[in-house]
Design an enzyme around this catalytic site. Structure first.
Site, mmCIF file in Angstrom:
data_model
loop_
_atom_site.group_PDB
_atom_site.id
_atom_site.type_symbol
_atom_site.label_atom_id
_atom_site.label_comp_id
_atom_site.label_asym_id
_atom_site.label_seq_id
_atom_site.Cartn_x
_atom_site.Cartn_y
_atom_site.Cartn_z
ATOM 1 N N GLU A 290 7.275 17.468 -22.345
ATOM 2 C CA GLU A 290 6.019 18.091 -21.883
ATOM 3 C C GLU A 290 5.591 17.288 -20.674
ATOM 4 O O GLU A 290 5.170 16.128 -20.808
ATOM 5 C CB GLU A 290 4.936 18.024 -22.978
ATOM 6 C CG GLU A 290 5.331 18.617 -24.325
ATOM 7 C CD GLU A 290 5.450 20.133 -24.311
ATOM 8 O OE1 GLU A 290 5.059 20.758 -23.297
ATOM 9 O OE2 GLU A 290 5.962 20.682 -25.295
ATOM 10 N N CYS A 324 -3.044 16.904 -17.613
ATOM 11 C CA CYS A 324 -1.887 17.653 -17.110
ATOM 12 C C CYS A 324 -2.311 19.066 -16.761
ATOM 13 O O CYS A 324 -1.694 19.729 -15.937
ATOM 14 C CB CYS A 324 -0.786 17.674 -18.165
ATOM 15 S SG CYS A 324 -1.386 18.153 -19.784
HETATM 16 P P1 NDP Z 1 4.165 8.243 -17.668
HETATM 17 O O1 NDP Z 1 5.298 9.178 -17.442
HETATM 18 O O2 NDP Z 1 3.955 7.156 -16.700
HETATM 19 O O3 NDP Z 1 4.315 7.541 -19.107
HETATM 20 C C1 NDP Z 1 4.422 8.288 -20.290
HETATM 21 C C2 NDP Z 1 5.024 7.428 -21.385
HETATM 22 O O4 NDP Z 1 6.376 7.116 -21.048
HETATM 23 C C3 NDP Z 1 4.324 6.085 -21.576
HETATM 24 O O5 NDP Z 1 4.315 5.760 -22.943
HETATM 25 C C4 NDP Z 1 5.226 5.138 -20.801
HETATM 26 O O6 NDP Z 1 5.096 3.798 -21.207
HETATM 27 C C5 NDP Z 1 6.581 5.720 -21.168
HETATM 28 N N1 NDP Z 1 7.696 5.336 -20.284
HETATM 29 C C6 NDP Z 1 7.651 4.984 -18.986
HETATM 30 N N2 NDP Z 1 8.906 4.713 -18.535
HETATM 31 C C7 NDP Z 1 9.748 4.905 -19.581
HETATM 32 C C8 NDP Z 1 11.146 4.786 -19.756
HETATM 33 N N3 NDP Z 1 11.949 4.414 -18.756
HETATM 34 N N4 NDP Z 1 11.677 5.057 -20.956
HETATM 35 C C9 NDP Z 1 10.902 5.449 -21.988
HETATM 36 N N5 NDP Z 1 9.551 5.563 -21.887
HETATM 37 C C10 NDP Z 1 8.983 5.313 -20.699
HETATM 38 O O7 NDP Z 1 2.854 9.164 -17.825
HETATM 39 P P2 NDP Z 1 1.327 8.746 -17.927
HETATM 40 O O8 NDP Z 1 1.091 7.952 -19.161
HETATM 41 O O9 NDP Z 1 0.859 8.207 -16.630
HETATM 42 O O10 NDP Z 1 0.657 10.186 -18.187
HETATM 43 C C11 NDP Z 1 0.373 11.068 -17.175
HETATM 44 C C12 NDP Z 1 1.427 12.136 -17.024
HETATM 45 O O11 NDP Z 1 1.616 12.844 -18.247
HETATM 46 C C13 NDP Z 1 1.030 13.210 -16.010
HETATM 47 O O12 NDP Z 1 2.132 13.553 -15.230
HETATM 48 C C14 NDP Z 1 0.609 14.379 -16.884
HETATM 49 O O13 NDP Z 1 0.687 15.635 -16.252
HETATM 50 C C15 NDP Z 1 1.572 14.254 -18.025
HETATM 51 N N6 NDP Z 1 1.067 14.926 -19.209
HETATM 52 C C16 NDP Z 1 1.663 16.099 -19.633
HETATM 53 C C17 NDP Z 1 1.144 16.814 -20.699
HETATM 54 C C18 NDP Z 1 1.774 18.078 -21.190
HETATM 55 O O14 NDP Z 1 1.474 18.497 -22.316
HETATM 56 N N7 NDP Z 1 2.613 18.754 -20.424
HETATM 57 C C19 NDP Z 1 -0.062 16.366 -21.374
HETATM 58 C C20 NDP Z 1 -0.596 15.115 -20.867
HETATM 59 C C21 NDP Z 1 -0.043 14.440 -19.830
HETATM 60 P P3 NDP Z 1 4.176 2.781 -20.333
HETATM 61 O O15 NDP Z 1 2.791 3.280 -20.420
HETATM 62 O O16 NDP Z 1 4.386 1.494 -21.026
HETATM 63 O O17 NDP Z 1 4.728 2.816 -18.943
#
Ligand code: NDP
Length: 527
Positions: A290, A324
């Protein structure tokens, strides 16, 4: 959440809650503030586990405030959590589904009892206003319960199929949906309740065991979800909660062959990397992604300006544009363009910004330094190529001095500029004039994303809009939010194109099945 006067809290009803909600939130907030700064472990095999390095969870409205100390888990913690989830799988998957449902329902009830505490925690760790935070907790509970009711409505997904037309034999066929095994849930910072709890509950009801890794900015809310599952009696090892950096513990989880399926909610870039890395396994494993959005609003000349402007401002700036589903682009027909934009600017200027736990404020800070910097860079780009109509500055005086506060921003920008297609994820929305609805639709669909959208106009135009728009969740004439505010069972949530991989929306009829694979049993007996 319901109250005595039968008010039901959703993102669409949250604008005018009963006074009781505020009183209970204030009481929970006071209690929380008296208990900040404590250390919280990961939960692996039912035990609190502590790592050498720590994460300081701070309040983005005042970075001097440390909310709690959390663990910076390592690859070893990832492997330990997966091993315990593997060990717990046979027992949990063979627990009758009715018992699993009863335990998840109990966890939902425990969360309901902690709703104000969890809402206060979330408001402080994300910087969400109180009603958005309570809404997120209520949505988490609703997602827990929805997964349970789908399991019940489908009789645990055991179905008799047709009998083969064999002469001299009876051939009975049964279709069963069975869990995959160990399921990984990785969630983003912005909805740490619903986007951790929704996938977790679905995976568990289906009979998988899980490892949950929340975002580093928001570990606390997810810890409460894990506590509710533990306290409800979900056996040790079935739900494991780990924290730490995505690039370290997150990547170790993704790279492990011990993961049988993953739900990742987050940015497009990280999601696509996960998709590729997870694809390196020995076989294809289910990958529910997502991802981001770049959600358009199309406004026809037949609009009611007040309805449209209210819906646009709510969706553009709810949670400081860090949804999002945020309304990040507006295309308005020329005859109403000036009137609409001037009303949108007026309503934006009236928004109150400050401490998100204070009931007077609609906007809080953005979540961290990196988003604060992004906002300033986007504003420079907008000033260089377009026209900032309101906002366009960080707020640093007085109560704003220690937080990441950004003024909500409306800007005009020439079509073709990269920011029309880039998810900014800060409080910035661009507006543009169009000369026909067809032109608006062409621009609306000309992005890699397809999450949500909004339309304002007459009914006939709305039919056309629903048919043409390329997005998963679409609204017409909604003053409660042009593009935001989906709710389980009402507006199942999921994206098309670069916004999502499964094509089945969370909180909808077809979602729970994603966590199970089908098995067929054919029994043949002589007639
Ligand atoms: P990120 O993609 O930066 O992070 C999401 C999660 O992935 C965090 O737990 C992060 O950990 C983890 N992560 C980062 N790098 C890795 C990796 N290499 N391997 C595994 N896990 C990893 O997103 P944000 O938290 O900044 O959230 C915002 C984004 O989420 C926006 O793009 C938004 O549109 C999207 N979103 C989509 C939704 C949907 O339903 N379609 C709903 C809500 C948000 P860490 O924090 O430690 O980096």
């Amino acid at each position: 959440m319901t109250t005595e006067n039968s008010f039901k809290l959703t993102y669409a009803t949250m604008f005018n809650p009963p006074e009781e909600l505020h009183q209970q939130f204030d009481a929970a907030l006071a209690k929380l503030k008296a208990n900040l700064g404590k250390e919280h472990g990961m939960i692996i095999d039912g035990k609190d586990i502590f790592s050498q390095e720590k994460i300081e969870n701070r309040f983005p409205a005042n970075m001097d405030v440390i909310l709690g100390i959390f663990q910076k888990g390592t690859a070893e913690h990832a492997h330990a959590a997966l091993a315990t989830a593997r060990k717990a799988f046979p027992g949990w998957s063979h627990t009758p589904w009715q018992e699993r449902v009863a335990l998840i329902q109990k966890a939902a009830t425990l969360m309901e009892e902690r709703i104000y505490e969890m809402g206060a925690v979330m408001a402080m760790e994300v910087g969400k206003n109180r009603m958005e935070a309570l809404g997120d907790v209520a949505e988490t509970i609703a997602l827990f319960r929805y997964a349970c009711t789908r399991m019940e409505a489908n009789n645990g997904f055991v179905a008799e199929m047709g009998k083969d037309p064999l002469v001299g034999y009876v051939s009975e066929n049964t279709s069963v949906l069975r869990p995959y095994g160990v399921w990984l849930v990785i969630s983003p910072f912005n909805f740490p309740g619903a986007l951790s709890g929704g996938p977790a509950a679905s995976a568990l009801v289906a009979g998988n065991t899980i490892v949950l890794k929340p975002a580093s900015d928001t570990p606390w809310t997810s810890r409460i979800i894990a506590e509710c599952l533990r306290d409800a009696g979900v056996p040790a090892g079935v739900c494991n909660y780990v924290t730490g950096s995505g690039s370290v513990i997150g990547q170790a989880l993704i790279d492990s062959p011990e993961v049988d399926g993953v739900t990742f909610t987050g940015s497009y870039d990280v999601g696509m990397k996960i998709f590729r890395d997870f694809g390196m396994g020995r076989w294809v494993r289910p990958t529910i992604l997502e991802l981001g959005g770049k959600n358009p609003v199309i406004v026809s000349r037949h609009v009611d300006i007040e309805t449209a402007a209210t819906g646009i401002v709510r969706s553009a700036f709810g949670l400081q544009g860090q949804k999002c589903s945020a309304a990040s682009r507006v295309y308005a027909e020329a005859p109403i363009y000036d009137a609409l934009v001037s009303r949108v600017v007026e309503l934006t200027n009236a928004l109150k910004i400050g401490d998100p736990t204070d009931r007077a404020n609609t906007l809080g800070p953005v979540v961290n330094k990196s988003s604060y910097k992004d906002y300033q860079e986007f504003v420079s780009e907008l000033r260089a190529s377009g026209k900032v109509l309101t906002g366009g500055k960080i707020l640093t005086d007085g109560e704003y001095a220690k937080g990441y506060f950004c003024a909500p921003t409306i800007a005009e920008l020439p079509y073709g500029h990269r920011l029309w297609k880039h998810e900014m994820f800060v409080p910035i929305t661009t507006v543009g004039k169009v000369h026909s609805l067809d032109e608006a639709m062409k621009l609306a669909n000309d992005v890699d994303y397809g999450l949500t959208s909004g339309f304002y106009g007459n009914d006939e135009e709305a039919d056309w809009f629903f048919d043409k728009i390329e997005a998963g969740v679409n609204y017409s004439n909604r003053s409660q939010g042009a593009t935001t505010g989906a709710w389980p069972g009402f507006q199942p949530f999921g994206g098309w194109k670069g916004s999502g991989s499964s094509g089945k929306n969370s909180g909808g009829l077809h979602y729970l099945q994603l966590y199970m694979h089908e098995q067929i049993y054919t029994r043949v007996r002589k007639a």
